[in-house]
Design an enzyme around this catalytic site. Structure first.
Site, PDB file in Angstrom:
ATOM      1  N   HIS A 164       6.667  52.708  55.423  1.00  0.00           N
ATOM      2  CA  HIS A 164       5.811  52.108  55.971  1.00  0.00           C
ATOM      3  C   HIS A 164       5.057  53.149  56.784  1.00  0.00           C
ATOM      4  CE1 HIS A 164       4.531  49.408  58.745  1.00  0.00           C
ATOM      5  NE2 HIS A 164       4.900  49.356  59.734  1.00  0.00           N
ATOM      6  N   HIS A 186       1.287  53.290  59.801  1.00  0.00           N
ATOM      7  CA  HIS A 186      -0.238  52.911  59.604  1.00  0.00           C
ATOM      8  C   HIS A 186      -0.726  53.889  59.468  1.00  0.00           C
ATOM      9  CE1 HIS A 186       3.754  51.977  62.393  1.00  0.00           C
ATOM     10  NE2 HIS A 186       3.253  50.650  62.179  1.00  0.00           N
ATOM     11  N   HIS A 190      -1.467  45.752  61.336  1.00  0.00           N
ATOM     12  CA  HIS A 190      -0.147  46.537  61.838  1.00  0.00           C
ATOM     13  C   HIS A 190      -0.789  47.814  60.545  1.00  0.00           C
ATOM     14  CE1 HIS A 190       4.228  46.268  61.729  1.00  0.00           C
ATOM     15  NE2 HIS A 190       3.950  47.531  61.932  1.00  0.00           N
ATOM     16  N   GLU A 220      11.276  48.460  63.152  1.00  0.00           N
ATOM     17  CA  GLU A 220      11.164  48.244  62.094  1.00  0.00           C
ATOM     18  C   GLU A 220      12.738  48.473  60.566  1.00  0.00           C
ATOM     19  OE1 GLU A 220       6.671  47.086  62.067  1.00  0.00           O
ATOM     20  OE2 GLU A 220       7.127  49.371  62.501  1.00  0.00           O
TER      21      GLU A 220
END
Ligand code: MN
Length: 248
Positions: free
Chosen positions: A97, A99, A167, A78
């Site tokens: 980024h 989660h 996500h 990613e």
């Protein structure tokens, strides 16, 4: 040997460790910083759990999110999230980024995250939700190419945080310090909002409050970072596991 990027690498390693220790990153997720002297490029670890990242893992990527030079290390799939946001947001110098469990309920339900306390104002008045299906249909939920990264960057727009449907989230900052501070306080904000919503209807801060509280004194951010850094347990030197090869 002088490495002009040594400080940036060390700061990025520290950011990986802080964000892992504060439950923003876990085995997955990643944090990058814009390259100090080549602003179209960025620094990011090879594919490794953030808590285990060391300076040797930090690699340089170009404006297409491809590795500069050769290495053979596994890379985060990613990484395109980073390259495509840096391309369209010259004010952004660091990106995370993740989660995090704190934000996943919002990412899954689509309920908007609202700034609900002082430092929560750092997420800004709006946290848009990016739905990968809108432009890309059914995917495996990974942002796996430049087109998907650009789509995400478009929905982020001029905001500081973008939720990603089912996500996670991507957070940006004008500096690594601001990014770490915002990434952690955004998670705290989400926890507070979710807890408060079990007691009754939740309203966010006013537009005026957000504007006034969003700019945090840099000394306060440094103080918070020193605290978060102090909470990281000492890790005994041990042989490092090989990087994983499949997942980002
Ligand atoms: Mn992800």
């Amino acid at each position: 040997m002088d490495d002009p990027n040594a400080q940036a690498r060390d700061d990025l390693v520290a950011s990986n460790h802080i964000l892992a220790n504060e439950s923003v990153l876990d085995a997955f997720g990643h944090v990058s910083v814009r390259h100090p002297s080549r602003p179209a490029h960025f620094l990011l670890s090879c594919s490794r759990a953030p808590e285990l990242v060391t300076a040797d893992d930090i690699l340089e990527f170009d404006e297409t999110s491809e590795l500069v030079g050769s290495g053979g290390q596994a890379l985060y799939i990613e990484r395109f999230i980073h390259g495509e946001i840096y391309r369209v947001r010259p004010d952004v110098h660091a990106i995370c980024h993740h989660h995090a469990p704190a934000i996943m309920p919002f990412s899954i339900s689509g309920v908007p995250i609202l700034p609900v306390y002082q430092h929560g104002a750092m997420i800004g008045a709006e946290v848009p939700l990016w739905d990968s299906r809108t432009e890309h249909g059914d995917t495996n939920l990974l942002v796996a190419d430049r087109e998907q990264g650009a789509s995400l960057a478009g929905v982020l727009g001029s905001n500081w945080v973008v939720l990603m449907r089912h996500h996670g989230a991507t957070v940006v900052g004008r500096s690594l310090t601001e990014l770490v501070f915002r990434s952690i306080t955004a998670c705290r904000n989400a926890e507070f909002q979710l807890a408060a919503s079990t007691l009754g209807p939740v309203q966010g801060l006013s537009v005026g409050e957000i504007a006034k509280a969003a700019e945090v004194n840099p000394k306060a951010m440094d103080r918070a970072l020193a605290y978060w850094k102090s909470r990281i347990p000492a890790r005994p030197k041990a042989p490092k596991p090989q990087p994983p090869t499949l997942r980002s």
